[in-house]
Design an enzyme around this catalytic site. Structure first.
Site, PDB file in Angstrom:
ATOM      1  N   LYS A   1       5.830  38.701  -1.475  1.00 32.56           N
ATOM      2  CA  LYS A   1       4.031  38.970  -2.272  1.00 32.56           C
ATOM      3  C   LYS A   1       4.227  39.982  -1.540  1.00 32.56           C
ATOM      4  O   LYS A   1       3.943  40.963  -1.282  1.00 32.56           O
ATOM      5  CB  LYS A   1       3.457  37.574  -1.737  1.00 32.56           C
TER       6      LYS A   1
ATOM      7  N   ARG B   1       0.996  -1.354  -0.031  1.00 34.71           N
ATOM      8  CA  ARG B   1      -0.310  -0.110  -0.208  1.00 34.71           C
ATOM      9  C   ARG B   1       1.199   1.559  -0.217  1.00 34.71           C
ATOM     10  O   ARG B   1       0.357   2.595  -0.888  1.00 34.71           O
ATOM     11  CB  ARG B   1      -0.866   0.589   0.920  1.00 34.71           C
TER      12      ARG B   1
ATOM     13  N   GLU C   1       6.187  40.022  -6.688  1.00 28.46           N
ATOM     14  CA  GLU C   1       5.243  39.684  -7.165  1.00 28.46           C
ATOM     15  C   GLU C   1       4.672  40.853  -7.596  1.00 28.46           C
ATOM     16  O   GLU C   1       4.474  42.191  -6.780  1.00 28.46           O
ATOM     17  CB  GLU C   1       4.116  39.084  -6.479  1.00 28.46           C
TER      18      GLU C   1
ATOM     19  N   ASP D   1       1.798  38.585 -11.676  1.00 29.96           N
ATOM     20  CA  ASP D   1      -0.287  37.631 -10.260  1.00 29.96           C
ATOM     21  C   ASP D   1      -1.263  37.612 -11.426  1.00 29.96           C
ATOM     22  O   ASP D   1      -1.756  39.175 -11.000  1.00 29.96           O
ATOM     23  CB  ASP D   1      -0.257  38.738  -9.056  1.00 29.96           C
TER      24      ASP D   1
ATOM     25  N   LYS E   1       2.244  25.009  -2.776  1.00 30.25           N
ATOM     26  CA  LYS E   1       1.345  24.475  -2.527  1.00 30.25           C
ATOM     27  C   LYS E   1       1.548  23.204  -2.541  1.00 30.25           C
ATOM     28  O   LYS E   1       0.747  22.758  -3.477  1.00 30.25           O
ATOM     29  CB  LYS E   1       0.054  25.515  -3.151  1.00 30.25           C
TER      30      LYS E   1
END
Lengths: 280, 280, 280, 280, 280, 280
Positions: free
Chosen positions: A165, A96, A195, A216, A133
């Site tokens: 950012k 598994r 960004e 962005d 992410k």
């Protein structure tokens, strides 16, 4: 390619522990002296990734592993992925975890390859890239699968690249000074990415010394235009485009002024590639 | 519901380490004495899951966390998910891990809820369930998200339920003897489930003492029929159905004789729920 | 500057365990209810580094820590470094670990500052940098101390920068192809550095696409000359110089064409800065 | 001598992780199937220490290690230290950690040997000893290197020896009672050492039952005199001398009444022994 | 007495994980906002040990802990041991671990106290001591409980005391040389104990420089006689007696020439002290 | 039976570390090149349990292990338990940990077998079972030993079975609703057990849907009667009896209506089985 670190075995052991926190009662009836052969086969088409990881899982349990494939190879329904030989109880116990890793990483490689091919068909040098992410504990393996699929891994964490950012920018009084401070402390090893939500901000950031600009949520038309303008003005600047880009609209972003397009979905929402393993 | 164990903090710390293996050079320019407020908002509709996990991430960095929601609540684009207050550098450092967990778990809860509603609309008691096809290191959180979404978690690992699948069955000479041995050793705490690929095998397994029968790859018509036959013959038997069941064909399997339908895709291929966090 | 990761506490606990693997028998006679104040003072001149680390050690034992200094401040014999207040038994238990860290990191910052000043006096932009010759388990803290002292940390490990050294070069048939392969896989986030033992090799490496050239064991005259030639030919190339460079001969290498000079001795052979801590 | 514990492998793996937190991108171009031989040679004179540790690093990566030396052997510039054979990518990955350990431990052994020889030349039984001023996470290896160099390791931590230093003594109302309490609780396995700053305090401590007296910062003349007086009065007492003792003034402390002289610099400020490893 | 190290929390967390490897489904019905008070009471007579350990378990879950007792206090049936206040779900989750530790450690302290009293009644200075026959992972806590009960902990592990037992002695050609080698390497911090199976061997060992002689399986008469003879000949020698000594025959071994009697049963076979915890 | 998980090696290494936190100074005189054979023999009668665990300890140190026995076999004084061959220093280092585990687990198996035989002699199907009153860190091994001895392990932790004990019941307003909630969330994999202190409460719990009723402190007569009544009314109900049941009064509880009798003393107070290991 031998990219995977040796300490991976420690993660694998802790993941085996997740599956058997106490004992394995199936061992009451599965004779550990029974030697068996099992074969894993693809149940769908895709790109295989994670074979060295699956191999290590089996090795940790003393099982012999062999394969004719390499990470990055395409498979279709029925392709033999690997063959393992050893004690039946150990094969069942390793199955598994090795499949969970292999199907997940292959799913990532498969979607990355698809995205890569979409761009390649446009005849541009633009590439896809992953993001931060990722799923906790799996970042290096997920990024590895993106590399196998033909994408860039992008930064692996906060330590090696600074990305300023929107939230950071709200806190900085002077972008140029901030970039200078980072470079003065960290030297040329830590690229600084900024960004930008419009061309003007992108230009300010480039002037301030950013190595990479991330456009962005520009939409494809504005992104391509901005990239072209910036590349002309700052030829050595790297241009990243991001924001709501999917396999469906990816080709609209293909442009030689765009270095890469980052997509969180490569790692946070990849569909796994179905593979099953049966005793022969 | 207070289901999450205290040792989760150890996993969270190791996941923070995955993001910052060395230093956080953004800290050169982000003043840690700067106190800020940030708000996370949904960018799509779904079911929220993982709020207590996100809260713990922030707490580990000394950040105050508040929310009006509870796990299981529906959200739509723009819904405020949580609000955090504290040192800017710490908020920025906790943001990605907490969102990576929250968006992933909410994605699982969302698809589980959708599957649950499909069955509820059919007016049956059938439920959906997760499998062991989870992402390594995340099993208890993924199963938690399934519970939040209204699904059964199914067994968490090999220690607490024995499932004799096709590979096991090939190794066993006598199924009844095997089940007896397990029950004689482990007592009534370890249910024994047997996978069956046709009704006859299912009946043999039920007669042999299996607590749960998993009808594997029967298709919807045969599955429902077999479940009915088995439930009549073995009223206390639990019936699981599995194999290539998707949101699209799930409703075909709705039937009061089927206790639950297990779907690996709930955990191995869930699309994450988009959430972003911005300084206010 | 808030650069240190939260998981450092896990290292600190394991280092406390190294000091007390079993019990602390001094606790038989030191009353834990006895509250005391202790003050740490420098016993020599240098640059302080590691105050936030020392603070965390004390915090883990519930001791209040205060200081008027910041990492990077100069101290001289007698300067008060920090003051701690709390249970006597806990202060005694935290003392050695916090001092071992603080004296070691301050020793590194002190020698790095000295090297930095030697170059600054020459009026050049050349900087000193650390290497991977660090003490196992202490790399991020040692690099942190180098940053505090005014040096560049250089790469923290193998994952974020590829350096092709003499041993690698012997294995590569085609340097340009190798660099292309790395960049094609990893994208612009992973700089490639190549070690060169003569100007010709350096030029080949720069033409092959190396981002950084390390001039190894050139001696000061040849190094400065090579750096000048290379910078003229490849203006965006970063030039590192390395090999048997000490505080004694460092100034000979000061030259605006040399970006930085790496010295393993900053981290593998630093003399610690003497600090002691006494109850007041 | 087989002194090193088996769990050392766990530390080695975590130190390998420090060097490769994610992936090893050099593996893109270094063929793991390429088998190579590499030889490590001394680049300076000294005492080698840590060969079994280096060997374990290589073994963890499946590399064959051989050496004609033993820990404690003297080496000079050019001496072959060890030879390793195996996959090129693995040798390159193990190289830095094994050298970082070997050069550091050999540096400690070298300075310890030098100190030992200074005392031996005086024809006395006085020995040098390490302290708890070690680098976090490396204590047992550093003490091991001191033993190899001919020094005493002194106590490894707080659990096995109680040392009542100036800070402790300020808290104790009655030294004799305190020593009695410790011995009454811990039995004869935990020696009690007391720090004394003058002969009178030393005598009080010896009368109170201290097994070891540490004469702190006495200077050489007073230390030797006090040691003589104490040994006459308390023949079974062990006498340690400490405080600002360097290789330069060490010989002044040589005296048969002084059992050992502890020097923190053996472990906190040792210069590493230069060793390099090249493919043959 | 504040003897327990801070890193104990890491063990406690891992033991909490042993009890809840995944989730705590009781949390579905136990309201975590419900604040409760629970009181632990003795259900039998004995000596309490482990209160600071139990307190830490509760603290890790945010529960307030109070007690009027101290480790070493006698309790009888009904004595209130501690009172805890906090969230009901957390109290229930902490209960078993804290009781498992407290009942086990109190069991050890209780039997140790009983043994200690048997010897005290004989009016001798002989003490009881534990051995290395402890339960894995619990050694420092078990030894702590022995100290609380009035016994000596004996050596905690192999690092701090060398004991040459029958198996070692078979391998040594020259005992004196062996002891000299150990002392020459380790200095006065590592006592050397030698096991002897008859008086002659004991005398040889004492002459060879052993600090402690362990008379193994002498029976009470021979043990007392040998101890007397040895003490006369070697006044500073420590005498341990061991081998099949139980609470029943312990008093036969009471003799001022025997320093302590070691009993593995104190730690490997102690009956736990019954304590239960109920909501008030 | 192959029940033990692979990650056990991680526990074994940490337990080896408990015994040697720093170095093994006996290695100064024990030649690691000396190959020896050692044999472990029982010094008392009992049931052996833990042989695969002992084998793993030796394997971790590179020692060959062989045995003619299997877990569950009876041994008497003098029975050869195992034979090991390898480096003397490694055998000596592995000896204590392997014996500490083997003697403890065999002690548990021995008392469990005794209890099992008492019930078998009564000719009933009643079994003995362990509890969660285990020693921290050893639960899976202790439960394993109970299985070997013929007992049921009972639940291993809180995650897989919900037991609503007196403390829980005080917090619940409606038992049926609570059981429904748990089953609705967790599905059929998590049995719900309810503790009852009288027949009426037991009946309420059974009606509310409890899978298992634990009759707590009923005494033998009332317990047997209640069990009979409940079994008649709820034939599929599992009946556990608990509370002050010892080997002495166990036979009074033997009754076919009682499924098993749980005894904490099997794991929290087991006397170890004496085994010693000597060089041949």
């Amino acid at each position: 390619m031998d990219l995977l670190p040796e300490w991976l075995d420690q993660s694998l052991l802790s993941w085996l522990r997740e599956d058997i926190p106490y004992l394995d009662p199936a061992g009451i009836v599965i004779d550990s002296s029974h030697h068996m052969t099992a074969v894993a086969r693809a149940k769908a088409s895709g790109i295989i990734a994670g074979l060295p990881v699956a191999e290590r899982v089996y090795k940790l349990l003393g099982i012999h592993f062999s394969t004719d494939l390499e990470d990055g190879d395409p498979v279709t329904k029925g392709t033999e992925i690997y063959c393992v030989q050893g004690k039946a109880s150990k094969i069942l116990r390793a199955e598994r975890l090795s499949l969970n890793l292999l199907t997940h990483l292959s799913g990532i490689a498969t979607i990355t390859r698809r995205a890569t091919e979409i761009l390649e068909k446009q005849g541009v040098r633009t590439r896809v890239a992953a993001t931060r992410k990722t799923l906790p504990g799996l970042r290096n393996l997920q990024k590895y699968a993106v590399i196998i699929g033909g994408g860039y891994p992008h930064r692996f964490g906060l330590s090696e690249v600074v990305m300023l950012k929107d939230n950071h920018l709200r806190l900085l009084k002077n972008l140029q000074q901030a970039i200078n401070q980072i470079k003065s402390r960290m030297g040329p090893f830590v690229p600084v990415e900024v960004e930008a939500s419009n061309l003007e901000d992108a230009r300010i950031a480039a002037n301030a010394g950013a190595d990479i600009i991330m456009l962005d949520n520009f939409g494809s038309a504005l992104a391509k235009n901005a990239a072209m303008v910036l590349k002309e003005e700052f030829p050595s600047l790297t241009i990243e485009v991001s924001g709501n880009i999917t396999l469906e609209n990816l080709q609209e972003y293909a442009h030689n002024s765009i270095d890469y397009i980052s997509m969180g979905s490569l790692t946070h929402s990849a569909k796994s590639l179905d593979i099953s393993c049966k005793f022969e």
